[in-house]
Design a protein around this motif. Structure first.
Motif, PDB file in Angstrom:
ATOM      1  N   GLU A  33     -17.085 -57.618  -8.093  1.00 32.22           N
ATOM      2  CA  GLU A  33     -15.904 -56.763  -8.255  1.00 32.22           C
ATOM      3  C   GLU A  33     -14.623 -57.562  -8.111  1.00 32.22           C
ATOM      4  O   GLU A  33     -13.655 -57.370  -8.859  1.00 32.22           O
ATOM      5  CB  GLU A  33     -15.950 -55.634  -7.226  1.00 32.22           C
ATOM      6  N   LEU A  34     -14.601 -58.473  -7.136  1.00 33.62           N
ATOM      7  CA  LEU A  34     -13.431 -59.335  -6.961  1.00 33.62           C
ATOM      8  C   LEU A  34     -13.211 -60.206  -8.192  1.00 33.62           C
ATOM      9  O   LEU A  34     -12.074 -60.347  -8.673  1.00 33.62           O
ATOM     10  CB  LEU A  34     -13.625 -60.215  -5.724  1.00 33.62           C
ATOM     11  N   CYS A  35     -14.279 -60.790  -8.730  1.00 36.55           N
ATOM     12  CA  CYS A  35     -14.161 -61.668  -9.901  1.00 36.55           C
ATOM     13  C   CYS A  35     -13.659 -60.894 -11.121  1.00 36.55           C
ATOM     14  O   CYS A  35     -12.865 -61.424 -11.910  1.00 36.55           O
ATOM     15  CB  CYS A  35     -15.504 -62.322 -10.195  1.00 36.55           C
ATOM     16  N   ASN A  36     -14.116 -59.664 -11.281  1.00 34.08           N
ATOM     17  CA  ASN A  36     -13.643 -58.851 -12.403  1.00 34.08           C
ATOM     18  C   ASN A  36     -12.162 -58.554 -12.273  1.00 34.08           C
ATOM     19  O   ASN A  36     -11.413 -58.590 -13.255  1.00 34.08           O
ATOM     20  CB  ASN A  36     -14.448 -57.543 -12.468  1.00 34.08           C
ATOM     21  N   ASP A  37     -11.722 -58.257 -11.073  1.00 34.07           N
ATOM     22  CA  ASP A  37     -10.296 -58.007 -10.851  1.00 34.07           C
ATOM     23  C   ASP A  37      -9.488 -59.281 -11.075  1.00 34.07           C
ATOM     24  O   ASP A  37      -8.407 -59.253 -11.685  1.00 34.07           O
ATOM     25  CB  ASP A  37     -10.077 -57.490  -9.430  1.00 34.07           C
ATOM     26  N   ALA A  38     -10.002 -60.406 -10.594  1.00 35.41           N
ATOM     27  CA  ALA A  38      -9.308 -61.679 -10.770  1.00 35.41           C
ATOM     28  C   ALA A  38      -9.185 -62.029 -12.245  1.00 35.41           C
ATOM     29  O   ALA A  38      -8.159 -62.576 -12.684  1.00 35.41           O
ATOM     30  CB  ALA A  38     -10.047 -62.789 -10.023  1.00 35.41           C
ATOM     31  N   TYR A  74      -2.944 -64.873  -4.986  1.00 35.38           N
ATOM     32  CA  TYR A  74      -3.733 -63.716  -5.431  1.00 35.38           C
ATOM     33  C   TYR A  74      -4.767 -63.349  -4.373  1.00 35.38           C
ATOM     34  O   TYR A  74      -4.939 -62.172  -4.033  1.00 35.38           O
ATOM     35  CB  TYR A  74      -4.428 -64.023  -6.765  1.00 35.38           C
ATOM     36  N   LEU A  75      -5.469 -64.336  -3.839  1.00 35.05           N
ATOM     37  CA  LEU A  75      -6.496 -64.069  -2.838  1.00 35.05           C
ATOM     38  C   LEU A  75      -5.893 -63.449  -1.588  1.00 35.05           C
ATOM     39  O   LEU A  75      -6.446 -62.490  -1.021  1.00 35.05           O
ATOM     40  CB  LEU A  75      -7.242 -65.360  -2.480  1.00 35.05           C
ATOM     41  N   ARG A  76      -4.784 -63.958  -1.152  1.00 36.45           N
ATOM     42  CA  ARG A  76      -4.132 -63.413   0.041  1.00 36.45           C
ATOM     43  C   ARG A  76      -3.785 -61.945  -0.150  1.00 36.45           C
ATOM     44  O   ARG A  76      -3.943 -61.131   0.763  1.00 36.45           O
ATOM     45  CB  ARG A  76      -2.871 -64.213   0.364  1.00 36.45           C
ATOM     46  N   ALA A  77      -3.356 -61.586  -1.347  1.00 31.23           N
ATOM     47  CA  ALA A  77      -2.914 -60.213  -1.607  1.00 31.23           C
ATOM     48  C   ALA A  77      -4.065 -59.251  -1.886  1.00 31.23           C
ATOM     49  O   ALA A  77      -3.914 -58.037  -1.680  1.00 31.23           O
ATOM     50  CB  ALA A  77      -1.941 -60.208  -2.789  1.00 31.23           C
ATOM     51  N   ASN A  78      -5.208 -59.758  -2.328  1.00 34.06           N
ATOM     52  CA  ASN A  78      -6.237 -58.857  -2.862  1.00 34.06           C
ATOM     53  C   ASN A  78      -7.596 -58.899  -2.186  1.00 34.06           C
ATOM     54  O   ASN A  78      -8.396 -57.980  -2.391  1.00 34.06           O
ATOM     55  CB  ASN A  78      -6.422 -59.145  -4.360  1.00 34.06           C
ATOM     56  N   ARG A 122      -8.814 -60.013 -14.707  1.00 38.89           N
ATOM     57  CA  ARG A 122      -7.714 -59.237 -15.284  1.00 38.89           C
ATOM     58  C   ARG A 122      -6.368 -59.841 -14.927  1.00 38.89           C
ATOM     59  O   ARG A 122      -5.382 -59.641 -15.643  1.00 38.89           O
ATOM     60  CB  ARG A 122      -7.812 -57.784 -14.806  1.00 38.89           C
ATOM     61  N   ALA A 123      -6.325 -60.598 -13.846  1.00 34.95           N
ATOM     62  CA  ALA A 123      -5.088 -61.270 -13.447  1.00 34.95           C
ATOM     63  C   ALA A 123      -4.984 -62.677 -14.021  1.00 34.95           C
ATOM     64  O   ALA A 123      -3.993 -63.372 -13.781  1.00 34.95           O
ATOM     65  CB  ALA A 123      -5.002 -61.322 -11.920  1.00 34.95           C
ATOM     66  N   GLY A 124      -6.026 -63.107 -14.772  1.00 35.82           N
ATOM     67  CA  GLY A 124      -5.977 -64.414 -15.418  1.00 35.82           C
ATOM     68  C   GLY A 124      -6.714 -65.513 -14.699  1.00 35.82           C
ATOM     69  O   GLY A 124      -6.603 -66.683 -15.077  1.00 35.82           O
ATOM     70  N   TYR A 125      -7.495 -65.163 -13.669  1.00 35.10           N
ATOM     71  CA  TYR A 125      -8.216 -66.175 -12.907  1.00 35.10           C
ATOM     72  C   TYR A 125      -9.717 -66.032 -13.147  1.00 35.10           C
ATOM     73  O   TYR A 125     -10.304 -64.992 -12.839  1.00 35.10           O
ATOM     74  CB  TYR A 125      -7.929 -66.036 -11.411  1.00 35.10           C
ATOM     75  N   VAL A 126     -10.339 -67.065 -13.693  1.00 31.82           N
ATOM     76  CA  VAL A 126     -11.787 -67.062 -13.910  1.00 31.82           C
ATOM     77  C   VAL A 126     -12.430 -67.553 -12.619  1.00 31.82           C
ATOM     78  O   VAL A 126     -12.604 -68.749 -12.406  1.00 31.82           O
ATOM     79  CB  VAL A 126     -12.178 -67.954 -15.098  1.00 31.82           C
TER      80      VAL A 126
END
Length: 250
Positions: A50-55, A161-165, A57-61
């Motif tokens: 789930e985290l990877c899918n959200d990432a 991104y990680l800190r926020a999500n 969408r933010a442009g992070y593979v």
């Protein structure tokens, strides 16, 4: 030393209950596509997905480069550093020079960035080392250093991104204390033991908590003392409740 199945699991001597998952990534900026397999607790893997899918969408593979790590594998890492086959990094993430001749001091230096076997959160299957291959510059290999997450470096925005999500998906970064840059954990920092900053290490708390509660430090100590590892004779002189807290964030 006879161990129960529970003790074998939290020491990384067993992978019972873990699933095996394939990690695939495409070619990015000169880095070849590839795949490999990791092991993890199913609940933790689902949260990571789930985290990877959200990432994405933010442009992070986002992909894990490490998940469950066995006692044997952790022992190989620490032994190689102790025997001079792999570099030991200092507080500035540079190869330590000179290497301490005293075995106890050498092991102390190793523990800044490498946990003792039997004392790694990676044994539980709830923790991952992650990175974003699409952010690596051409011909740049993954280093797994905090410098990669500093402002101006290629993983800086990923760290933000990680800190926020992370908390939205049940994760924390246990080796990023709140007073440190790119933090998302409120865990205290040991005053006696300096464990290196690891912005890439994430832990699924709900999956990790049962193992943290079951963990018995004295079992790990006795198992290490009875082993034939090259650093085994130095473990007891360094062992303390503070060390276990620093390594495992119990």
């Amino acid at each position: 030393m006879e161990l129960t199945p529970l003790q074998q699991r939290y020491l990384g001597l067993s992978s019972e209950g873990l699933g095996t998952y394939e990690v695939r990534f495409s070619s990015y900026q000169g880095h070849q596509e590839g795949f490999y397999h990791v092991q993890a607790l199913p609940q933790a893997w689902e949260a990571l997905d789930e985290l990877c899918n959200d990432a994405a969408r933010a442009g992070y593979v986002l992909v894990p480069c490490s998940a469950f790590r066995s006692f044997e594998r952790q022992a190989q890492i620490v032994s190689a550093k102790f025997q001079g086959l792999r570099p030991i990094l200092d507080a500035h993430e540079q190869p330590l020079n000179p290497i301490p001749e005293d075995g106890g001091e050498r092991l102390r230096a190793i523990l800044r960035f490498s946990a003792l076997p039997g004392c790694s959160r990676h044994h539980w299957g709830a923790d991952f080392d992650i990175f974003a291959p699409n952010l690596l510059p051409e011909k740049q290999s993954l280093q797994l250093t905090a410098k990669e997450y500093e402002q101006g470096s290629y993983f800086y925005e990923l760290g933000q991104y990680l800190r926020a999500n992370l908390s939205r998906f049940g994760f924390v970064r246990p080796y990023c204390p709140t007073k440190a840059k790119n933090s998302s954990s409120s865990e205290p920092v040991s005053k006696k033991w300096e464990v290196g900053l690891e912005p890439w290490h994430i832990s699924h708390l709900e999956s990790a908590q049962p193992w943290a509660e079951a963990y018995e430090p004295e079992v790990a100590l006795e198992y290490l003392k009875q082993s034939d590892l090259p650093f085994a004779s130095y473990v007891e002189q360094l062992w303390s409740e503070d060390l276990v807290q620093a390594l495992l964030r119990l």
